[in-house]
Design an enzyme around this catalytic site. Structure first.
Site, short mmCIF file in Angstrom:
data_model
loop_
_atom_site.label_atom_id
_atom_site.label_comp_id
_atom_site.label_asym_id
_atom_site.label_seq_id
_atom_site.Cartn_x
_atom_site.Cartn_y
_atom_site.Cartn_z
N ARG A 153 0.58 -1.28 -0.03
CA ARG A 153 -0.10 0.12 -0.19
C ARG A 153 1.08 1.34 -0.14
O ARG A 153 1.00 2.87 -0.57
CB ARG A 153 -0.84 0.64 1.38
CG ARG A 153 -1.52 1.64 1.27
CD ARG A 153 -2.89 1.71 2.15
NE ARG A 153 -2.97 -0.08 3.49
CZ ARG A 153 -2.27 0.42 4.11
NH1 ARG A 153 -1.76 2.01 4.74
NH2 ARG A 153 -2.57 -0.65 5.04
N TYR A 205 -13.94 18.45 -16.24
CA TYR A 205 -14.12 17.09 -16.04
C TYR A 205 -15.63 16.87 -15.26
O TYR A 205 -15.84 17.11 -13.98
CB TYR A 205 -12.83 16.19 -15.59
CG TYR A 205 -13.19 14.16 -15.43
CD1 TYR A 205 -14.09 13.83 -16.75
CD2 TYR A 205 -13.44 13.64 -14.60
CE1 TYR A 205 -14.37 12.85 -16.73
CE2 TYR A 205 -13.75 12.45 -14.55
CZ TYR A 205 -14.53 12.12 -15.68
OH TYR A 205 -15.09 10.08 -15.21
N ASP A 211 -4.83 19.89 -14.21
CA ASP A 211 -5.13 18.52 -14.45
C ASP A 211 -4.70 18.00 -15.90
O ASP A 211 -5.45 19.63 -16.88
CB ASP A 211 -6.97 18.46 -14.51
CG ASP A 211 -7.15 17.01 -14.45
OD1 ASP A 211 -6.62 15.74 -15.47
OD2 ASP A 211 -8.32 16.34 -14.65
N LYS A 262 -6.22 7.20 -19.22
CA LYS A 262 -5.95 7.96 -21.00
C LYS A 262 -5.62 8.27 -21.47
O LYS A 262 -4.72 6.77 -21.95
CB LYS A 262 -6.77 9.49 -20.33
CG LYS A 262 -8.17 10.01 -19.46
CD LYS A 262 -9.78 8.89 -19.70
CE LYS A 262 -10.07 8.96 -18.74
NZ LYS A 262 -10.86 10.05 -18.22
C1 PLP Z 1 -11.40 10.35 -16.96
C2 PLP Z 1 -11.26 12.09 -16.00
C3 PLP Z 1 -10.75 11.69 -14.56
C4 PLP Z 1 -10.94 11.16 -14.03
O1 PLP Z 1 -10.31 9.65 -14.18
P1 PLP Z 1 -10.82 8.42 -13.85
O2 PLP Z 1 -9.92 7.77 -14.50
O3 PLP Z 1 -11.97 7.94 -14.99
O4 PLP Z 1 -11.03 8.32 -12.49
C5 PLP Z 1 -10.41 13.33 -14.34
N1 PLP Z 1 -9.24 13.95 -15.20
C6 PLP Z 1 -10.33 14.11 -16.08
C7 PLP Z 1 -9.17 15.15 -17.18
C8 PLP Z 1 -10.25 12.80 -17.21
O5 PLP Z 1 -10.95 13.19 -18.20
#
Ligand code: PLP
Length: 381
Positions: free
Chosen positions: A50, A102, A174, A199
């Site tokens: 962890r 998001y 982000d 992504k």
């Molecule tokens: C998909 C996404 C998230 C969340 O990520 P997960 O891996 O789906 O939990 C956060 N910010 C952006 C810009 C995203 O496209």
């Protein structure tokens, strides 16, 4: 740090990443929960997975190298990274956010965040004057997505840093849409960088992951403590998947970007398409700011159709492209933000941003661009 970014996608900073047992080039998957101690008060450097794990550590070093971070923690999902980031703040903190985040981030802010005593304001961060006007006495951080999701607005990160310094705020970015291959927010003054590793970094639509990176040693120490405490870590196997995905980040993004530009131009020429939002088109309002702070434009396109019927037809008739949530992978995906990614965003906000029934988002994958255009063409017919 002397290597170029394509090399760092594969070797990180080059510090012994490839020195594995038996000369194994790829990292072993250390599928273990715990580690035996050589003696009392002694450690191999790993005690319990962890807290840290050798496979995950290798991934974290690669992402730190790509982002120019002092430290990175690999989380189970992007949302786990967002959640961990919130843990850094005291109750009563106010966050100024890009109005077009998001949807899952908006959902965690308005539910979990507000229950913790946080408050959030949403402004068009592509206009620095609006940001400065919205600062409150208890504002602690700017929370930015650039390009934003899904309307692709571009925020000037150096301008955000200037405002943050003036008011003593943290800058959180982000960086999911452009990835460290195209944009490095830490070099532009960000304190914290978040990724949905699900992504582009994973890149194959097959694994969930998230990252929280920082350039600051003081924040890194706090994050490490919270990380082992809340337990939002990425598994050894998924860490391996991410290492494997990132090796091809550079070639994937170059190809996806090239196809995205082709498709953005193609969409613009279609009678039933009203507006195309792609940062790589010189007519995009954020083109110049993005070109000044990033090395590319990415492969996310949003567009507006003439009618709701056309939008629905596209979603139902695409064959090669899938009607699905998510982005950044090998397969091209068409998303209906109103019902999917931004379904939980309050209607007034969504309408104000233009996320309506005619608004679609396309994540351009690695298929041939002419095949993708042909698929859209048959769906539009
Ligand atoms: C998909 C996404 C998230 C969340 O990520 P997960 O891996 O789906 O939990 C956060 N910010 C952006 C810009 C995203 O496209």
């Amino acid at each position: 740090m002397n290597y170029n970014i394509e090399t760092r996608c594969i070797h990180g900073d080059g510090d012994n990443l490839s020195e594995h047992s038996f000369g194994s080039l790829s990292v072993p998957i250390y599928q273990t929960a715990t580690f035996a101690h050589p003696g009392i008060g002694q450690s191999t450097g790993f005690d319990y997975s962890r807290e840290s794990n050798p496979t995950r550590k290798e991934l974290e070093k690669i992402v730190s190298s790509l982002e120019g971070a002092a430290d990175t923690v690999a989380c189970s999902t992007g949302m786990a990274a967002v959640s961990l980031c919130l843990e850094l703040f005291e109750g009563g903190s106010h966050f100024l956010c890009t109005d077009d985040l998001y949807g899952g981030s908006v959902r965690i802010f308005t539910t979990v965040g507000e229950r913790k005593g946080f408050s959030f304001s949403y402004v068009d961060t592509s206009d620095p004057a609006q940001v400065e006007k919205a600062i409150q006495k208890n504002t602690k951080a700017l929370y930015i997505e650039t390009p934003s999701n899904p309307t692709m607005k571009v925020t000037d990160l150096a301008a955000m840093k200037k405002i943050a310094d003036k008011y003593g705020l943290l800058v959180i970015v982000d960086n999911t849409f452009l990835t460290p291959y195209f944009q490095n927010p830490i070099a532009l003054g960000a304190d914290l960088v978040i990724h949905s590793g699900t992504k582009f970094l994973c890149g194959h639509n097959d694994t969930l992951a998230g990252f929280l990176c920082t350039g600051r040693k003081d924040l890194a120490e706090k994050i490490r403590f919270l990380y082992k405490t809340v337990g939002c870590c990425l598994s050894p196997f998924d860490s391996f998947m991410l290492i494997r995905g990132i090796k091809t980040l550079a070639v994937r993004l170059e190809k996806q970007q090239k196809s995205a530009l082709y498709l953005a131009k193609w969409l613009k020429a279609q009678e039933k398409i009203r507006e195309v939002y792609y940062v790589g088109l010189p007519t995009h309002p954020g083109y110049t700011v993005n070109a000044g702070q990033a090395r590319g434009f990415g492969s996310m396109i949003s567009f507006r159709t003439d009618t709701e019927e056309t939008a629905r037809k596209l979603l139902e008739r695409v064959k090669l492209i899938s009607y699905a949530e998510s982005l950044g992978g090998t397969e091209s995906l068409l998303t209906y933000p109103m019902l999917q990614t931004h379904g939980d965003v309050p209607v007034e906000i969504r309408e104000k941003l233009g996320i309506t029934e005619t608004f679609l988002r396309l994540s351009v994958g690695l298929e041939n661009e002419e095949d993708l255009a042909a698929d859209l063409k048959q769906a539009l017919a």
